[in-house]
Write an enzyme that holds these catalytic residues in place. Structure first.
Site, mmCIF file in Angstrom:
data_model
loop_
_atom_site.group_PDB
_atom_site.id
_atom_site.type_symbol
_atom_site.label_atom_id
_atom_site.label_comp_id
_atom_site.label_asym_id
_atom_site.label_seq_id
_atom_site.Cartn_x
_atom_site.Cartn_y
_atom_site.Cartn_z
ATOM 1 C CB ILE A 103 -0.986 -0.003 1.194
ATOM 2 C CG1 ILE A 103 -1.957 1.181 1.081
ATOM 3 C CG2 ILE A 103 -0.261 -0.044 2.517
ATOM 4 C CD1 ILE A 103 -3.157 1.081 1.992
ATOM 5 C CB CYS A 104 1.103 4.158 0.711
ATOM 6 S SG CYS A 104 1.517 5.893 0.810
ATOM 7 N NE ARG A 105 5.621 8.625 -0.506
ATOM 8 C CZ ARG A 105 4.648 9.267 0.113
ATOM 9 N NH1 ARG A 105 4.000 8.704 1.119
ATOM 10 N NH2 ARG A 105 4.294 10.477 -0.286
#
Length: 172
Positions: A103-105
């Site tokens: 998730i995300c980075r």
């Protein structure tokens, strides 16, 4: 607690500066389904603080001691710093066709593992160009599942992300 994931073991990567909700929300969702959650950090027993200093978690296992065959899935939150052992674990999980959720980075770990070439995924928008340069196909959606790979953009997508991880574990 429904117990649908009883017997499933999930590694969640942690280190200093992690995104709190991207760790705590999946822990809660997975444990609510009776999955065993193991926090994998650089060093076992170390307390890691989130990027805001408001949440602390303790690593159960060192990444260098983690063996992909001991887990059904790996969750990679944002805030990971490209530790070799974590990159190696993610690469091994992808190669073993285990469920890998970023998730995300967190997708940066998969980029470093050279594990996204030819895969469709989403991530935090600022690293979309990195995904494309690594051979991945970036799409802007809350959650994307491409085979064993599950990705999500940001903390606002956590409910859908956790549901996708649980679904992958139920069908694996």
């Amino acid at each position: 607690m429904s117990g649908r994931l009883r017997g499933k073991r999930v590694a969640i990567l942690v280190e200093e500066g992690f995104d709190a909700r991207e760790v705590t929300d999946p822990i809660a969702a997975l444990r609510a389904e009776a999955a065993e959650v193991v926090l994998v950090g650089v060093t076992a027993g170390v307390h890691y603080r989130d990027r805001n200093g408001s949440t602390t978690v303790t690593a159960d296992l060192a990444a260098s001691a983690a063996r992909v065959q001991d887990f059904d899935a790996i969750v990679i939150p944002g805030g990971m710093r490209m530790r070799h052992a974590m990159v190696d674990l993610a690469a091994a999980a992808m190669a073993a066709n285990k469920s890998v959720a970023a998730i995300c980075r967190g997708a940066q770990v998969l980029i470093s593992a050279d594990a996204i070439r030819g895969r469709t995924l989403t991530c935090w928008p600022s690293i979309a160009v990195d995904v494309k340069n690594a051979g991945g196909l970036y799409v802007d959606r809350p959650v994307v599942r491409d085979g064993n790979l599950i990705t999500s953009r940001k903390a606002d997508d956590l409910e859908a992300f956790a549901a996708a991880v649980i679904d992958a574990l139920l069908t694996s």
